[in-house]
Design a protein around this motif. Structure first.
Motif, PDB file in Angstrom:
ATOM      1  N   GLY A 285       0.579  -0.800  -0.449  1.00 58.00           N
ATOM      2  CA  GLY A 285       0.231   0.369  -0.170  1.00 58.00           C
ATOM      3  C   GLY A 285       0.729   1.386   0.066  1.00 58.00           C
ATOM      4  O   GLY A 285       1.721   1.030  -0.382  1.00 58.00           O
ATOM      5  N   PRO A 286      -0.114   2.477   0.364  1.00 60.37           N
ATOM      6  CA  PRO A 286       0.948   3.682  -0.008  1.00 60.37           C
ATOM      7  C   PRO A 286       2.138   4.054   1.251  1.00 60.37           C
ATOM      8  O   PRO A 286       1.958   2.766   2.013  1.00 60.37           O
ATOM      9  CB  PRO A 286       0.199   4.835   0.721  1.00 60.37           C
ATOM     10  CG  PRO A 286      -1.654   4.282  -0.215  1.00 60.37           C
ATOM     11  CD  PRO A 286      -0.635   2.631   0.540  1.00 60.37           C
ATOM     12  N   SER A 287       3.226   4.068   0.817  1.00 56.86           N
ATOM     13  CA  SER A 287       4.977   3.990   1.161  1.00 56.86           C
ATOM     14  C   SER A 287       4.164   5.562   2.626  1.00 56.86           C
ATOM     15  O   SER A 287       5.243   5.491   3.653  1.00 56.86           O
ATOM     16  CB  SER A 287       5.537   4.079   1.054  1.00 56.86           C
ATOM     17  OG  SER A 287       5.677   5.737  -0.128  1.00 56.86           O
ATOM     18  N   SER A 288       3.542   6.570   2.005  1.00 55.69           N
ATOM     19  CA  SER A 288       3.541   7.171   2.853  1.00 55.69           C
ATOM     20  C   SER A 288       2.599   7.378   4.324  1.00 55.69           C
ATOM     21  O   SER A 288       2.848   8.076   5.138  1.00 55.69           O
ATOM     22  CB  SER A 288       2.287   8.878   2.589  1.00 55.69           C
ATOM     23  OG  SER A 288       0.923   8.317   2.415  1.00 55.69           O
ATOM     24  N   TYR A 289       2.170   5.730   4.714  1.00 50.13           N
ATOM     25  CA  TYR A 289       1.637   5.312   5.749  1.00 50.13           C
ATOM     26  C   TYR A 289       2.284   5.160   6.990  1.00 50.13           C
ATOM     27  O   TYR A 289       1.994   4.658   7.373  1.00 50.13           O
ATOM     28  CB  TYR A 289       0.512   4.343   5.557  1.00 50.13           C
ATOM     29  CG  TYR A 289      -0.779   4.746   4.410  1.00 50.13           C
ATOM     30  CD1 TYR A 289      -1.076   5.914   4.592  1.00 50.13           C
ATOM     31  CD2 TYR A 289      -1.560   3.761   4.093  1.00 50.13           C
ATOM     32  CE1 TYR A 289      -2.127   6.057   3.535  1.00 50.13           C
ATOM     33  CE2 TYR A 289      -3.085   4.069   3.529  1.00 50.13           C
ATOM     34  CZ  TYR A 289      -3.170   5.336   3.387  1.00 50.13           C
ATOM     35  OH  TYR A 289      -3.910   5.907   2.633  1.00 50.13           O
ATOM     36  N   LEU A 290       3.395   4.625   6.322  1.00 46.26           N
ATOM     37  CA  LEU A 290       4.677   4.215   6.977  1.00 46.26           C
ATOM     38  C   LEU A 290       5.073   5.243   8.305  1.00 46.26           C
ATOM     39  O   LEU A 290       5.355   6.462   8.498  1.00 46.26           O
ATOM     40  CB  LEU A 290       5.909   3.941   5.876  1.00 46.26           C
ATOM     41  CG  LEU A 290       5.429   2.363   5.162  1.00 46.26           C
ATOM     42  CD1 LEU A 290       7.088   2.642   4.351  1.00 46.26           C
ATOM     43  CD2 LEU A 290       5.761   1.058   6.197  1.00 46.26           C
ATOM     44  N   ARG A 291       5.299   4.663   9.252  1.00 53.71           N
ATOM     45  CA  ARG A 291       5.718   5.402   9.905  1.00 53.71           C
ATOM     46  C   ARG A 291       6.831   5.582  10.338  1.00 53.71           C
ATOM     47  O   ARG A 291       7.823   4.261  11.110  1.00 53.71           O
ATOM     48  CB  ARG A 291       5.288   4.318  11.972  1.00 53.71           C
ATOM     49  CG  ARG A 291       5.883   4.937  13.578  1.00 53.71           C
ATOM     50  CD  ARG A 291       4.665   6.257  13.074  1.00 53.71           C
ATOM     51  NE  ARG A 291       5.037   6.457  14.830  1.00 53.71           N
ATOM     52  CZ  ARG A 291       4.837   7.281  15.610  1.00 53.71           C
ATOM     53  NH1 ARG A 291       5.652   8.536  14.274  1.00 53.71           N
ATOM     54  NH2 ARG A 291       4.626   7.705  16.976  1.00 53.71           N
ATOM     55  N   ASN A 292       7.859   6.346   9.952  1.00 55.07           N
ATOM     56  CA  ASN A 292       9.776   6.570  10.113  1.00 55.07           C
ATOM     57  C   ASN A 292       9.660   6.890  10.721  1.00 55.07           C
ATOM     58  O   ASN A 292      11.231   6.012  10.855  1.00 55.07           O
ATOM     59  CB  ASN A 292       9.873   7.118   8.611  1.00 55.07           C
ATOM     60  CG  ASN A 292       8.929   6.450   7.310  1.00 55.07           C
ATOM     61  OD1 ASN A 292       9.218   5.278   6.442  1.00 55.07           O
ATOM     62  ND2 ASN A 292       8.240   7.136   6.380  1.00 55.07           N
ATOM     63  N   SER A 293       9.016   7.880  11.808  1.00 51.97           N
ATOM     64  CA  SER A 293       9.696   8.620  12.737  1.00 51.97           C
ATOM     65  C   SER A 293       9.127   8.821  13.966  1.00 51.97           C
ATOM     66  O   SER A 293       7.920   8.476  13.566  1.00 51.97           O
ATOM     67  CB  SER A 293      10.999   9.305  12.590  1.00 51.97           C
ATOM     68  OG  SER A 293       9.842  10.182  12.054  1.00 51.97           O
ATOM     69  N   SER A 308      12.863   1.256  13.449  1.00 51.27           N
ATOM     70  CA  SER A 308      13.137   0.188  12.691  1.00 51.27           C
ATOM     71  C   SER A 308      12.839  -0.284  11.789  1.00 51.27           C
ATOM     72  O   SER A 308      13.375  -1.496  11.502  1.00 51.27           O
ATOM     73  CB  SER A 308      14.525  -0.478  13.693  1.00 51.27           C
ATOM     74  OG  SER A 308      13.461  -0.684  15.002  1.00 51.27           O
ATOM     75  N   SER A 309      11.310  -0.587  12.312  1.00 50.05           N
ATOM     76  CA  SER A 309      10.398  -1.415  11.775  1.00 50.05           C
ATOM     77  C   SER A 309       9.227   0.186  11.726  1.00 50.05           C
ATOM     78  O   SER A 309       8.303  -0.381  12.444  1.00 50.05           O
ATOM     79  CB  SER A 309       9.855  -1.920  13.129  1.00 50.05           C
ATOM     80  OG  SER A 309       9.059  -3.019  12.081  1.00 50.05           O
ATOM     81  N   PRO A 310       9.542   0.076  10.555  1.00 47.66           N
ATOM     82  CA  PRO A 310       8.384   1.681   9.337  1.00 47.66           C
ATOM     83  C   PRO A 310       6.712   0.706  10.115  1.00 47.66           C
ATOM     84  O   PRO A 310       5.735   0.965   9.665  1.00 47.66           O
ATOM     85  CB  PRO A 310       8.283   1.744   8.633  1.00 47.66           C
ATOM     86  CG  PRO A 310       9.821   1.247   8.357  1.00 47.66           C
ATOM     87  CD  PRO A 310      10.246   0.172   9.260  1.00 47.66           C
ATOM     88  N   LYS A 311       6.980  -0.806   9.689  1.00 46.14           N
ATOM     89  CA  LYS A 311       5.390  -1.041   9.221  1.00 46.14           C
ATOM     90  C   LYS A 311       4.615  -1.041  11.295  1.00 46.14           C
ATOM     91  O   LYS A 311       3.932  -1.389  11.208  1.00 46.14           O
ATOM     92  CB  LYS A 311       5.247  -2.297   9.114  1.00 46.14           C
ATOM     93  CG  LYS A 311       5.233  -2.143   7.409  1.00 46.14           C
ATOM     94  CD  LYS A 311       5.489  -3.741   6.891  1.00 46.14           C
ATOM     95  CE  LYS A 311       6.575  -4.525   7.042  1.00 46.14           C
ATOM     96  NZ  LYS A 311       5.995  -5.532   6.662  1.00 46.14           N
TER      97      LYS A 311
END
Length: 803
Positions: A285-293, A308-311
Motif C-alpha cells: 500500500g501507500p508508503s506515506s502510511y509508514l511510521r518512519n520516525s 527500525s520497523s516502519p510498519k
C-alpha cells in the motif's frame, strides 16, 4: 441375585435418562426453549423448557415426531434416532425470520415485520462467530455500519452520513450520550464489553421520538446478558471462559463469567481483561502510511528517532478491563427487578493521528506527547418491570440509572517543557417511565416520559517536565456546567389489516444548558450561557405485505440535536493553527428524513433487501470561522491561531442506497452480501457547497459460508471505494498526513479490499475453538478519515468453554 438387581437398576436408570432430550442451536450451541414436539396426529405434545430439554417418554421409539420453533427450520425424526445422536437435537435457523422480535423502536417487544424502520439485529450467535476485538469492531463486522478510528483504542461509527453526537448510543435502554459528546470522533463505544452482549439492534435514520436529542442518523442499542433463574429447587450454576489472541497487535484477551440462579433470585458476574501491543500495518500500500520516525524523550530531551520497523505504529498499544455484575429478582410472575453495575477502564492510550502530524516545514513531528488518560465509565442501573392488569397499561417499566464518565487529554509539543493536561468528569442521571397498552383491539399504544441531568467537571493544568512546577491552566469546558432534558412521548402501532401496519409517534423534549465561564485565562465577551430550547419531533410509517413473500416499507421522521456543553462552551485546538472558542448563542439542529425499503423472499432460499433514503439537516451545528472580541486570531498554546466556533451556520443533505442479499444454497452453503452507497453535501450560508465530512465511501462485503453441526467457515471480502480530492470534505483536506497523495500531490482516500477467512468448531458440546486469518494479502490501508492504519495480515485464535 445382587447382580441381576444391579443390571435392572442400570437399565431403568438408563431408560429414564434417555427420555430427556436436549435441543440446541446448530450454530451457537445455545439451548432453545419453547420448541413444540408432537407426533403425526398431534395426539402427543411436549414443549422444551428454559434449559432446552423435553421429556420424550410419551413417544414410542419408532414413532415419527416433529420439532417446530418459529425461528428454526422444522425437524422430523424418531426417538430411536435421537438416542443414537446422543439425546441431542441441533436445529438450524430459518432463512427468513419475519417474526423476529425487536425492542429498539418502542422499548417493548414488537414483531420486526410490523416496523417501517430499517433495523439490523446482531445476536449472540453472530457476535460469537465474528469474535470482535471491541464493540466498535462488532458494529463494523456487520457490514452495514462504517467505523472510523483515530487510534487503536477507538472506533467511531458512521451511519447514513452522520456520526458522533448525531448518533445515539445506549446500553440496556440507558443512553450513553452525555453533555460532552463532541462532533469530532469519539471512542465511548469501546467501553462496552463485547463478551457481555446478548444482542445489538441498530436503527437506521432518526429515532428521536423514542430517544430524544442526538438520534439523527441512527440509534445503536446494546443489550447485555441477563441472569438466568433456576427452573427447579436446585442451584443453577453455569458460566463461560474465553481466551483470544491476535497477531497484528499481540492481543491477549481473557474473559470469564458465572451465573448462579435460584427460582426467584439470580446473579451474573462477568470480567474481561484486554492487553494490546502496538499495531502492525500491512506490506502492500501507500508508503506515506509508514511510521518512519517517532519522538522519544531521553533524559528529559526530545529526540526524533528513526523507526527500525516502519510498519509498526509506535505507540498504539493499551490495556482495558471490564466488569459487570447483575442481579435478577422475580418475586412473582408479574414483577421483575433488574439491578446492574457496569465498569470499564482503559490504560493511557495515544491519539495516534496527533502523533504523526508533521511540523510546518515537514522535517519533524509536531507533538512529543499526545495521549488520552484512562477512559473510565461506570453505570449503576435499576429497572423495574410489571406485566399486565394495570388500568391504563399492560406493561410498565421504571428505570433509574447513574453514570460516571471520566476522560483526560495530555499533550506536549516537540522540545517544549510544558505538558498540558485537561480532565473531564461527567455525572449523569437518567430516569424514565415507559408503558405499553395492548387493550385497544388492533391498536397498540406506547408512551412514557424521561428526565436526564448531566453535570460536567472540567479542569486544566500545565506541568513543567524540567522544573516539575505545576500551575493551573484553562479547562476544556466551563467547570460545573449542567445539561438537562425533560421529555414525553407517545407512539402507536395500528394493524389495519393482517398485511398492513401503520406506526406513528410524537415527542416533545425541552433542554436546558447552564454554564458560567471562567475569565482567568481568556477575556470572554460573555459570562454565562443560559439556553432553554424545545423540540417537537414525529414519525409516520407503514409496513405492507402485498404478497406473503414481499414487504414494502415507507417511513417519514424528524430528528433533532440540542446544543450540549461541548457545543456551547468548549475551547480547544481543532487542528494546527486553529482554536475553537465558546459560543452561547446556539439553537437545536433538525433533520427531516424519508425512506423506502423493499424486501423479497424467494422460496425461502434467496432474500433480497433494498432501501433508499434522503435526510435534510437545517440549522446544522458546524465549526466555522468566528469573531472573538472583534478579532479573528488569538494566541493559543503559544501559537497565533485562527478563531473558530460551533455555529448554526449550515444546511446539509445526505442520501443513499443500501442493498443486501442472503442466498441459502442448501443446508451447508450460503452466501450473503451488503453494499452501502452514501453521498452528502453541506450548504454554507454564502450558498457554496462542500462534501459532507461523515458521508462514508461506498463500502460492502461478500461472505461465502459453509457449516454443519460442528463446524462453520466463512470466506469473505471487505471493500471500500475511493474518495477523490474533489469529494473530500474541507476539514479532511487539511489532514494530508493521514491520506495518500494523488498524481497532483493532493490528499485523497484510496479504495481498498481485504480477503479474509474465519472458522469455528464445536470440539465438544462445551468446548469451542475459533481460527481466523484476516487481510490475507497483507494490504496496507486506512479506512476513510482514520488516523491509524488498519491491521496487516492477522492471525486470530480463540477458545471458549461453557460449563
Amino acid at each position: 441375585m445382587y447382580r441381576y438387581l444391579f443390571v435392572a437398576f442400570f437399565l431403568i436408570t438408563t431408560y429414564g435418562i434417555a427420555q430427556q432430550i436436549s435441543i440446541v442451536d446448530a450454530d451457537s450451541g445455545e439451548v432453545i426453549s419453547n420448541v413444540a414436539i408432537f407426533n403425526k396426529e398431534k395426539s402427543k405434545v411436549a414443549l422444551s423448557n428454559l434449559e432446552g430439554n423435553f421429556d420424550a417418554s410419551i413417544f414410542t421409539f419408532k414413532e415419527r415426531i416433529t420439532l417446530k420453533h418459529i425461528g428454526y427450520q422444522e425437524y422430523k425424526t424418531t426417538k430411536l434416532q435421537l438416542q443414537r445422536q446422543g439425546n441431542k437435537v441441533f436445529l438450524l435457523v430459518n432463512a427468513q425470520q419475519l417474526d423476529e422480535v425487536v425492542m429498539s423502536v418502542s422499548k417493548w417487544e414488537q414483531q420486526k415485520r410490523d416496523i417501517p424502520n430499517k433495523i439490523i439485529s446482531l445476536d449472540s450467535r453472530s457476535i460469537d462467530f465474528s469474535s470482535p476485538q471491541t464493540s466498535a469492531d462488532l458494529l463494523e463486522n456487520s457490514g452495514k455500519v462504517f467505523v472510523q478510528k483515530s487510534q487503536l483504542g477507538g472506533g467511531s461509527p458512521m451511519i447514513r452520513g452522520f456520526a458522533t453526537n448525531r448518533l445515539l448510543l445506549s446500553v440496556d435502554g440507558v443512553r450513553m450520550n452525555n453533555a460532552i459528546f463532541r462532533g469530532g470522533n469519539i471512542q465511548n463505544v469501546i467501553s462496552i464489553d463485547p463478551y457481555t452482549i446478548k444482542n445489538t439492534e441498530v436503527i437506521f435514520g432518526p429515532g428521536s421520538v423514542i430517544y430524544g436529542s442526538d438520534a439523527i442518523g441512527g440509534v445503536m442499542n446494546f443489550y447485555t446478558n441477563k441472569p438466568i433463574l433456576s427452573q427447579n429447587d436446585s442451584l443453577l450454576v453455569q458460566g463461560n471462559g474465553n481466551y483470544r489472541f491476535s497477531s497484528a497487535n499481540s492481543e491477549n484477551t481473557i474473559h470469564a463469567d458465572v451465573t448462579l440462579g435460584r427460582k426467584k433470585l439470580s446473579s451474573l458476574t462477568s470480567l474481561t481483561y484486554n492487553n494490546f501491543k502496538d499495531l502492525r500495518m500491512g506490506s502492500n500500500g501507500p508508503s506515506s502510511y509508514l511510521r518512519n520516525s517517532f519522538v522519544k524523550t531521553v533524559n528529559g530531551v526530545d529526540e526524533l528517532i528513526e523507526n527500525s520497523s516502519p510498519k509498526l505504529q509506535v505507540t498504539t498499544g493499551y490495556g482495558q478491563i471490564n466488569f459487570m455484575q447483575k442481579f435478577l429478582i422475580k418475586p412473582n410472575s408479574k414483577w421483575d427487578l433488574n439491578l446492574g453495575a457496569y465498569y470499564s477502564e482503559t490504560s493511557d492510550y495515544s491519539r495516534y493521528d496527533r502523533l504523526i502530524r508533521p511540523t510546518s516545514d515537514g522535517l519533524g513531528l509536531r507533538s512529543a506527547e499526545w495521549y488520552y488518560g484512562p477512559q473510565k465509565w461506570f453505570m449503576g442501573n435499576a429497572q423495574i418491570q410489571k406485566k399486565g392488569n394495570g388500568k391504563f397499561y399492560d406493561g410498565l417499566k421504571l428505570g433509574f440509572a447513574y453514570q460516571h464518565f471520566e476522560e483526560s487529554r495530555i499533550n506536549r509539543n516537540f522540545q517544549d517543557e510544558i505538558r498540558n493536561t485537561t480532565t473531564e468528569k461527567v455525572d449523569a442521571l437518567n430516569m424514565n417511565i415507559d408503558l405499553e397498552n395492548k387493550k385497544i383491539g388492533n391498536f397498540r399504544l406506547y408512551y412514557g416520559s424521561e428526565y436526564i441531568f448531566n453535570k460536567v467537571r472540567s479542569n486544566g493544568f500545565d506541568f513543567n517536565i524540567v522544573t516539575s512546577e505545576e500551575m493551573r491552566s484553562a479547562s476544556r469546558y466551563p467547570d460545573g456546567s449542567t445539561w438537562q432534558s425533560l421529555a414525553g412521548y407517545v407512539n402507536g402501532e395500528y394493524k389495519a389489516k393482517p398485511n398492513f401496519t401503520i406506526m406513528s409517534g410524537l415527542r416533545y423534549s425541552h433542554v436546558w444548558v447552564d454554564a458560567v465561564f471562567d475569565d482567568a485565562f481568556y477575556d470572554f465577551p460573555f459570562k454565562t450561557a443560559d439556553l432553554s430550547t424545545g423540540a417537537l419531533t414525529g414519525s409516520l410509517g407503514i409496513s405492507w405485505f402485498p404478497r406473503a413473500n414481499l414487504q414494502i416499507t415507507l417511513n417519514g421522521s424528524t430528528g433533532f440535536r440540542a446544543p450540549n456543553i461541548d457545543d456551547v462552551g468548549k475551547i480547544f485546538d481543532s487542528e494546527p493553527g486553529s482554536v475553537v472558542v465558546p459560543n452561547p448563542n446556539l439553537e437545536p439542529e433538525y433533520a427531516y428524513n424519508t425512506e423506502i425499503g423493499v424486501q423479497r423472499n424467494i422460496n425461502d432460499k434467496i432474500i433480497l433487501k433494498g432501501a433508499a433514503y434522503y435526510t435534510y439537516l437545517v440549522d446544522a451545528l458546524v465549526r466555522r470561522d468566528f469573531s472573538y472580541n472583534g478579532v479573528y486570531e488569538i494566541e493559543y498554546g503559544g501559537e497565533l491561531s485562527n478563531v473558530q466556533a460551533i455555529q448554526n451556520a449550515a444546511k446539509a443533505y445526505v442520501y443513499g442506497f443500501e442493498f443486501g442479499i442472503e442466498a441459502y444454497l442448501n443446508e451447508q452453503w450460503s452466501v450473503t452480501s451488503n453494499v452501502t452507497i452514501t453521498d452528502g453535501v453541506e450548504e454554507e450560508e454564502d450558498g457554496t457547497d462542500t462534501p459532507a465530512r461523515h458521508a462514508a465511501p461506498t463500502f460492502g462485503d461478500f461472505h461465502l459460508i459453509w457449516k454443519n453441526q460442528r463446524l462453520r467457515t466463512d470466506f469473505f471480502i471487505n471493500y471500500n471505494g475511493e474518495i477523490d480530492n474533489n469529494n473530500l470534505a474541507m476539514s479532511e483536506k487539511s489532514k494530508e498526513y493521514i491520506y495518500a497523495l494523488d498524481e497532483n500531490g493532493n490528499p485523497y482516500a484510496p479504495s481498498w479490499y481485504t480477503l479474509n477467512f474465519r472458522s469455528q468448531i464445536n470440539v465438544t458440546n462445551r468446548l469451542k475453538a475459533t481460527a481466523s486469518l484476516e487481510n490475507i494479502t497483507d494490504q496496507r490501508y486506512r479506512t476513510y478519515s482514520s488516523g491509524i492504519v488498519a491491521p496487516g495480515r492477522n492471525v486470530i485464535l480463540g477458545i471458549g468453554y461453557h460449563f
